[in-house]
Design an enzyme around this catalytic site. Sequence first.
Site: not given
Length: 331
Positions: A119, A258, A288
């Site tokens: 990520c 993020h 996400n």
Amino acid sequence: MSVHAGSVAILGTGSCVPDRVVSNDEVGAPAGVDDAWIQRKTAIRERRWAEPGQATSDLATGAARQALEAAGITADQVSYIVVATSTPDQQQPATAAFVHKNLGGTGNGVAAFDVNAVCAGFVYALDVVNALVAKSGGYGLAIGADVYSRILNPADRRTTVLFGDGAGAAVVGPAESGRGIQRSSFHFYSEMTDLIHVEAGGSRKPYDPATHEAGLHYFAMDGRTAREFANATVPGLVKQFLHDSAVLPADIDHVVPHQPNGVMLDELVARLDLPKATLHRTVDRFANTGSASIPLTLDRAARSGALRKGDQVLFLGMGGGVSIGLTLVEW
């Protein structure tokens, strides 16, 4: 640690998400949770999941086309394509190869490859493209793209409710002196490799009926430990990064992090002590999206007009490994 002269900037951004909207009720039912539970735990209302046959490179290409249009350049002017992903189209060739093909590239004088810092990947990809442009000139595409819906266990409420699919892209090129990408810093904690992982499908545990039966091909995460680690580690790294960059916390105008989980994000940003910074978030609508979360969120902020010339923008990437990446940009 890498430091660049600030003569390379983000010239345009783009993003792409699938059309399919997946509600909390739909994703929560197989996991035994409902909309209220998911919103309370994650602040996520919905996410987008890819249709059958829609791959990471398709989303990456859509985001790249938007970014090229925003930057006012054509695909044949691009010398570098770096795709950050941990859900590639296939094990080889690189997903960036498919993006280059989709954009109509010929291959002459072009570098196209993938990076994987989970990520945090987009921050890594951006720094690689930044370095290439700073050294050799031209234009580059830094892309973050993931299709996590293909590796989720529908019955695992710890993971399946958290993830969506998407892509974001940035065109990187020459900028006026002193403006643009200022500094990046990277940190890795390999003692925590088991914190976030997909165990099967690689050379150590190839995918086979036994690993499938054990569910080892699914994404797995110790969310509680990841949250505690981020809260304990990231604020200090940000403080040191700003000090090393000769920037005061009060000078930061925007934070584009993020988007792991809305509740976790609020907790973390509250610890960063950035009194004037606007937090940009898309986690409530898109969940996400892995390495796509920073560039997708950046594109939404840029297109809304929230980012103005001269603003100081902090990118904050966090991913499995554990990998952390920070980048400071003067918009």
